[in-house]
Motif scaffolding. Sequence first.
Motif, mmCIF file in Angstrom:
data_model
loop_
_atom_site.group_PDB
_atom_site.id
_atom_site.type_symbol
_atom_site.label_atom_id
_atom_site.label_comp_id
_atom_site.label_asym_id
_atom_site.label_seq_id
_atom_site.Cartn_x
_atom_site.Cartn_y
_atom_site.Cartn_z
ATOM 1 N N ASP A 209 13.335 3.578 -5.735
ATOM 2 C CA ASP A 209 13.240 4.311 -4.466
ATOM 3 C C ASP A 209 12.026 3.873 -3.656
ATOM 4 O OD1 ASP A 209 15.534 5.762 -4.988
ATOM 5 O OD2 ASP A 209 14.448 7.474 -5.831
ATOM 6 N N SER A 210 10.912 3.625 -4.333
ATOM 7 C CA SER A 210 9.704 3.231 -3.606
ATOM 8 C C SER A 210 9.857 1.859 -2.957
ATOM 9 C CB SER A 210 8.487 3.247 -4.531
ATOM 10 O OG SER A 210 8.605 2.280 -5.545
ATOM 11 N N TYR A 211 10.600 0.935 -3.594
ATOM 12 C CA TYR A 211 10.869 -0.363 -2.973
ATOM 13 C C TYR A 211 11.621 -0.179 -1.657
ATOM 14 C CZ TYR A 211 9.650 -3.008 -7.192
ATOM 15 O OH TYR A 211 8.988 -3.564 -8.246
ATOM 16 N N PHE A 212 12.619 0.679 -1.695
ATOM 17 C CA PHE A 212 13.462 0.904 -0.524
ATOM 18 C C PHE A 212 12.662 1.478 0.646
ATOM 19 C CE2 PHE A 212 16.291 3.797 1.842
ATOM 20 C CZ PHE A 212 17.178 2.867 2.350
ATOM 21 N N TYR A 213 11.905 2.527 0.392
ATOM 22 C CA TYR A 213 11.164 3.174 1.471
ATOM 23 C C TYR A 213 9.990 2.333 1.956
ATOM 24 C CZ TYR A 213 14.019 7.257 0.651
ATOM 25 O OH TYR A 213 15.077 8.112 0.541
ATOM 26 N N ALA A 214 9.369 1.587 1.066
ATOM 27 C CA ALA A 214 8.290 0.689 1.483
ATOM 28 C C ALA A 214 8.838 -0.435 2.361
ATOM 29 C CB ALA A 214 7.581 0.123 0.262
ATOM 30 N N ALA A 215 10.045 -0.906 2.067
ATOM 31 C CA ALA A 215 10.670 -1.928 2.915
ATOM 32 C C ALA A 215 10.961 -1.385 4.302
ATOM 33 C CB ALA A 215 11.948 -2.440 2.258
ATOM 34 N N ALA B 127 7.781 -1.513 6.201
ATOM 35 C CA ALA B 127 7.459 -2.886 6.610
ATOM 36 C C ALA B 127 8.303 -3.329 7.804
ATOM 37 C CB ALA B 127 7.656 -3.840 5.433
ATOM 38 N N VAL B 128 9.577 -2.988 7.813
ATOM 39 C CA VAL B 128 10.457 -3.364 8.925
ATOM 40 C C VAL B 128 10.031 -2.661 10.212
ATOM 41 C CG1 VAL B 128 12.822 -3.182 9.797
ATOM 42 C CG2 VAL B 128 12.413 -4.002 7.488
ATOM 43 N N ILE B 129 9.686 -1.394 10.112
ATOM 44 C CA ILE B 129 9.208 -0.660 11.288
ATOM 45 C C ILE B 129 7.914 -1.284 11.812
ATOM 46 C CG2 ILE B 129 8.246 1.554 12.045
ATOM 47 C CD1 ILE B 129 10.332 2.891 10.207
ATOM 48 N N THR B 130 7.044 -1.689 10.900
ATOM 49 C CA THR B 130 5.786 -2.324 11.289
ATOM 50 C C THR B 130 6.032 -3.638 12.023
ATOM 51 O OG1 THR B 130 4.720 -1.325 9.374
ATOM 52 C CG2 THR B 130 3.562 -3.146 10.430
ATOM 53 N N VAL B 131 6.979 -4.423 11.543
ATOM 54 C CA VAL B 131 7.326 -5.682 12.221
ATOM 55 C C VAL B 131 7.788 -5.405 13.648
ATOM 56 C CG1 VAL B 131 9.019 -7.555 12.268
ATOM 57 C CG2 VAL B 131 7.842 -7.009 10.151
ATOM 58 N N ALA C 49 0.828 -1.207 0.000
ATOM 59 C CA ALA C 49 0.000 0.000 0.000
ATOM 60 C C ALA C 49 0.865 1.260 0.000
ATOM 61 C CB ALA C 49 -0.920 -0.002 1.213
ATOM 62 N N SER C 50 1.901 1.294 0.834
ATOM 63 C CA SER C 50 2.752 2.482 0.866
ATOM 64 C C SER C 50 3.543 2.629 -0.421
ATOM 65 C CB SER C 50 3.692 2.441 2.070
ATOM 66 O OG SER C 50 4.615 1.381 1.959
ATOM 67 N N LYS C 51 3.964 1.520 -1.007
ATOM 68 C CA LYS C 51 4.704 1.587 -2.272
ATOM 69 C C LYS C 51 3.839 2.155 -3.374
ATOM 70 C CE LYS C 51 6.984 -1.294 -5.703
ATOM 71 N NZ LYS C 51 6.387 -0.497 -6.747
ATOM 72 N N ALA C 52 2.628 1.639 -3.507
ATOM 73 C CA ALA C 52 1.772 2.040 -4.621
ATOM 74 C C ALA C 52 1.135 3.407 -4.405
ATOM 75 C CB ALA C 52 0.694 0.985 -4.838
ATOM 76 N N TYR C 53 0.594 3.628 -3.231
ATOM 77 C CA TYR C 53 -0.217 4.830 -3.032
ATOM 78 C C TYR C 53 0.560 6.026 -2.496
ATOM 79 C CZ TYR C 53 -4.029 1.588 -3.763
ATOM 80 O OH TYR C 53 -4.858 0.651 -4.304
ATOM 81 N N ILE C 54 1.499 5.777 -1.595
ATOM 82 C CA ILE C 54 2.209 6.903 -0.989
ATOM 83 C C ILE C 54 3.442 7.277 -1.809
ATOM 84 C CG2 ILE C 54 3.488 7.697 1.033
ATOM 85 C CD1 ILE C 54 1.627 5.942 2.728
ATOM 86 N N PHE C 55 4.353 6.320 -1.987
ATOM 87 C CA PHE C 55 5.639 6.660 -2.581
ATOM 88 C C PHE C 55 5.571 6.849 -4.091
ATOM 89 C CE2 PHE C 55 6.903 4.358 1.361
ATOM 90 C CZ PHE C 55 7.340 5.476 2.033
#
Length: 86
Positions: A48-54, A57-61, A32-38
């Motif tokens: 860049d969107s892959y990196f920031y979305a990851a 995800a890590v923060i969420t974990v 969701a963050s990759k597609a809609y936000i970044f």
Amino acid sequence: YFRNEGSLTSTLRTLLFFTALMITLPVGLYFASKAYIFEGTLGMSDRDSYFYAAIIAVITVHVVLALFVYVAWNEGSRQWREGKQD
């Protein structure tokens, strides 16, 4: 005996809830963050969107793990206090 069975059921329910949360929330927030936000809102490139979305995800974990430890700690101390009073 029945108190321990209820305690086991409660513990298992908590574990299953956080297991489902651990699987669905980081993966869902990643896409969701990759597609809609970044890519959508900020207009970033795929790379860049892959990196920031990851990172999201890590923060969420880590947040889900911290919540699990907090709930398990409070549940364990509550069960210990109830058992101690008997």
